[in-house]
Design an enzyme around this catalytic site. Structure first.
Site, short mmCIF file in Angstrom:
data_model
loop_
_atom_site.label_atom_id
_atom_site.label_comp_id
_atom_site.label_asym_id
_atom_site.label_seq_id
_atom_site.Cartn_x
_atom_site.Cartn_y
_atom_site.Cartn_z
N ASP A 168 0.85 -1.18 0.00
CA ASP A 168 0.00 0.00 0.00
C ASP A 168 0.90 1.25 0.00
OD1 ASP A 168 -2.33 1.67 0.72
OD2 ASP A 168 -1.37 1.74 2.69
N PHE A 169 0.37 2.40 -0.37
CA PHE A 169 1.22 3.60 -0.39
C PHE A 169 1.00 4.48 0.86
CE2 PHE A 169 2.15 8.02 -1.62
CZ PHE A 169 3.51 7.87 -1.80
N ASP A 170 -0.14 5.19 0.93
CA ASP A 170 -0.35 6.13 2.04
C ASP A 170 -0.50 5.37 3.36
OD1 ASP A 170 -0.84 9.07 0.97
OD2 ASP A 170 -1.78 7.70 -0.46
#
Ligand SMILES: O=P(O)(O)OC[C@H]1O[C@H](O[C@H]2O[C@H](CO)[C@@H](O)[C@H](O)[C@H]2O)[C@H](O)[C@@H](O)[C@@H]1O
Length: 275
Positions: free
Chosen positions: A40-42
């Site tokens: 995942d990023f954020d």
């Protein structure tokens, strides 16, 4: 590990810390021919902050992912709720795959694809964003992030007394839209999505299908929208939650600050493994 190579699952309330189980996770990794890694990023590769425009990947995570990319038996995909072009730019690493808008847009092996049903709903999402902006113009700190085939309504910077109004307005206007629209909760946001049966779990399943025989999948994420991916990696894969809450993940790290060392551990392990 059990005889079939699966790590016994625990109740979510007692999700063990990754750092306390590196021996068994190392055994799980060694038993695999290769690793499909979804990130995942954020909140995972990057810290959560007030302004999504200011968000940057942690430099140590970038370095660790770059090391993982060099390993022939590791395949990395960043799977984000952000628009594909946005997450590709913010991560900026070649040789990995990307999924944006929770997988409605993907860039796999350099090939771009957008879910056709999502494309059809684009103008309805656009109109809904305009209506939300008009209706919530007076609310401080509230803004709409248009992401093409989806949108996020942010209220992290909105005073508490206005939050209920934001959520109720987003739900009411979405309900009244010409097309079927889904409203999904995220961290201090409401996401507006088209009526397409697709989520991060579906992306992970797709990555599993194209992985070579004997590879195993690990997914790391922090948000409720990552739970679909934690379920999708079961039973032979591993889900790692960033944070502490009820979850279908197998292990957790305390926060995004621990993600670089998790990735560094994986990179070192992948390189020293005899696979
Ligand atoms: O799937 P992700 O990569 O975790 O993306 C989920 C959403 O992330 C972003 O919003 C979140 O991060 C912001 C910046 O730290 C924060 O201000 C916001 O409150 C969080 O919800 C992004 O802006 C969204 O579009 C993504 O859907």
């Amino acid at each position: 590990m059990s005889e079939d190579g699966e790590i016994p699952r625990t109740e979510s309330a007692e999700t063990p810390l990754f750092q306390s189980r590196t021996t068994e996770i190392g055994e799980w990794l060694d038993a695999a021919e290769g690793l499909t890694l979804g990130l995942d990023f954020d909140g995972t590769l990057a810290a959560i902050g007030a302004d999504p425009e200011e968000t940057e990947i942690h430099p140590d995570s970038r370095t660790a992912v770059e090391q993982l990319v060099d390993h022939p038996n590791v395949s990395v995909t960043v799977i984000s709720g952000r628009e594909l072009s946005d997450v590709v730019e913010r991560v900026g690493i070649d040789g990995i795959d990307y999924a944006g808008n929770h997988g409605l847009e993907m860039r796999i092996d350099g090939e771009m694809e957008v879910h056709p049903d999502a494309v059809a709903a684009r103008s309805a999402i656009e109109k809904l964003c305009a209506d939300i902006r008009t209706e919530l113009d007076h609310v401080p700190g509230c803004f709409v992030e248009e992401k093409g085939v989806t949108a996020s309504v942010h209220f992290r910077q909105t005073p508490e007394e206005h939050v209920e109004e934001v959520i109720a307005t987003v739900e009411a206007l979405s309900e009244a839209a010409d097309e079927e629209i889904h409203v999904v909760s995220g961290k201090q946001i409401r996401e507006i999505r088209p009526d397409v049966d697709w989520d991060k779990g579906r992306v992970v399943s797709r990555l599993d299908e194209r992985a070579p025989e004997g590879w195993r999948t690990m997914y790391v994420g922090d948000d409720t929208t990552d739970e679909d991916a934690f379920r999708a990696v079961q039973p032979s894969g591993l889900g790692i939650l960033v944070g502490d809450r009820e979850t279908d993940a197998d292990y957790r790290v305390e926060g995004h600050e621990q993600v670089p060392s998790l990735l560094e551990w994986l990179a070192a392990r992948a390189t020293t493994s005899e696979r």
